[in-house]
Write a protein that holds these residues in place. Sequence first.
Motif, short mmCIF file in Angstrom:
data_model
loop_
_atom_site.label_atom_id
_atom_site.label_comp_id
_atom_site.label_asym_id
_atom_site.label_seq_id
_atom_site.Cartn_x
_atom_site.Cartn_y
_atom_site.Cartn_z
N THR A 28 2.25 6.06 7.51
CA THR A 28 3.49 6.44 6.84
C THR A 28 3.36 6.30 5.32
N PRO A 29 3.73 7.35 4.55
CA PRO A 29 3.76 7.20 3.10
C PRO A 29 4.84 6.19 2.71
N PHE A 30 4.55 5.35 1.72
CA PHE A 30 5.50 4.30 1.35
C PHE A 30 5.56 4.22 -0.17
N PRO A 31 6.60 4.82 -0.78
CA PRO A 31 6.65 4.85 -2.25
C PRO A 31 7.00 3.51 -2.90
N GLU A 82 6.54 5.77 -15.19
CA GLU A 82 5.11 6.09 -15.34
C GLU A 82 4.24 4.86 -15.07
N ALA A 83 4.68 3.70 -15.54
CA ALA A 83 3.93 2.46 -15.29
C ALA A 83 3.87 2.16 -13.79
N TYR A 84 4.99 2.36 -13.12
CA TYR A 84 5.06 2.14 -11.67
C TYR A 84 4.07 3.05 -10.95
N LEU A 85 4.08 4.33 -11.32
CA LEU A 85 3.16 5.28 -10.69
C LEU A 85 1.71 4.90 -10.94
N ARG A 86 1.39 4.46 -12.15
CA ARG A 86 0.01 4.03 -12.46
C ARG A 86 -0.38 2.82 -11.62
N ASP A 87 0.52 1.85 -11.52
CA ASP A 87 0.22 0.65 -10.73
C ASP A 87 -0.07 1.03 -9.28
N ARG A 88 0.78 1.86 -8.72
CA ARG A 88 0.61 2.25 -7.30
C ARG A 88 -0.64 3.09 -7.11
N ALA A 89 -0.93 3.98 -8.05
CA ALA A 89 -2.09 4.87 -7.93
C ALA A 89 -3.40 4.10 -7.83
N ALA A 90 -3.43 2.89 -8.36
CA ALA A 90 -4.65 2.08 -8.25
C ALA A 90 -4.99 1.76 -6.80
N GLY A 118 -4.43 4.08 -4.30
CA GLY A 118 -4.63 5.34 -3.60
C GLY A 118 -3.52 6.33 -3.91
N GLU A 119 -3.91 7.58 -3.93
CA GLU A 119 -2.95 8.66 -4.14
C GLU A 119 -2.48 9.15 -2.77
N VAL A 120 -1.19 9.34 -2.63
CA VAL A 120 -0.61 9.83 -1.38
C VAL A 120 0.20 11.07 -1.74
N GLU A 121 -0.28 12.21 -1.30
CA GLU A 121 0.31 13.49 -1.68
C GLU A 121 1.81 13.57 -1.40
N GLU A 122 2.24 13.03 -0.28
CA GLU A 122 3.64 13.14 0.11
C GLU A 122 4.60 12.44 -0.85
N ILE A 123 4.10 11.47 -1.60
CA ILE A 123 4.98 10.72 -2.52
C ILE A 123 4.54 10.88 -3.98
N GLU A 124 3.72 11.87 -4.24
CA GLU A 124 3.24 12.11 -5.61
C GLU A 124 4.42 12.28 -6.56
N SER A 184 0.83 -1.20 0.00
CA SER A 184 0.00 0.00 0.00
C SER A 184 0.87 1.25 0.00
N PRO A 185 0.47 2.28 -0.75
CA PRO A 185 1.26 3.51 -0.75
C PRO A 185 1.20 4.28 0.58
N ARG A 186 0.32 3.89 1.45
CA ARG A 186 0.29 4.42 2.81
C ARG A 186 0.18 3.22 3.75
N LEU A 187 1.19 3.07 4.60
CA LEU A 187 1.21 1.93 5.53
C LEU A 187 0.12 2.09 6.59
#
Length: 172
Positions: free
Chosen positions: A53-56, A101-109, A111-117, A46-49
């Motif tokens: 905690t934000p987790f990129p 970009e693919a990594y960001l798309r996968d993670r965005a599915a 949830g979006e986490v502002e701190e690691i945008e 998860s992008p937020r534990l």
Amino acid sequence: MTTSPFPPATDADLAVLHEQLGRPARGVVGIAARCVCGNPTVVATSPRLPDGTPFPTFYYLTHPAATVAMSVLEAAHSMRELNDALAEDEELAADYARAHEAYLRDRAAYGEVEEIEGISAGGMPTRVKCLHALAGHALAAGPGVNPIGDRALALSSWSPDRCVCAQPGAAG
């Protein structure tokens, strides 16, 4: 959020992950890649534990032999060579930017986490910083998605096609 493309972690998976990591796994949303024997190799996180905690690092390499192999490459200064290749090869740089970009798309599915945008992992999109993260992405996404992760796997002594989980020092 969308439905996960990854199988959820079972209790048995979580037990193996605990053994692999030496601690409980945090924020696991699925098993992104497995060893040929079935043990987890990469988890999707998860992008937020759970503690907030934000987790990129969405794709987290857990397999002990794979992590050792990436550490050996890093100690041998392979990242310098890969960074040089990235600086000299425009096509490689463009493919690496697409991997970011693919990594960001996968993670965005998940949830979006502002701190690691805009932050992916491993130094993407412009440098090579962590082969563990790049190999994890390559294993989860499949060949051809992350060219530096693919190269790191090809350079390493570990192979996703050969199980070493039962060997001393490996989980399983």
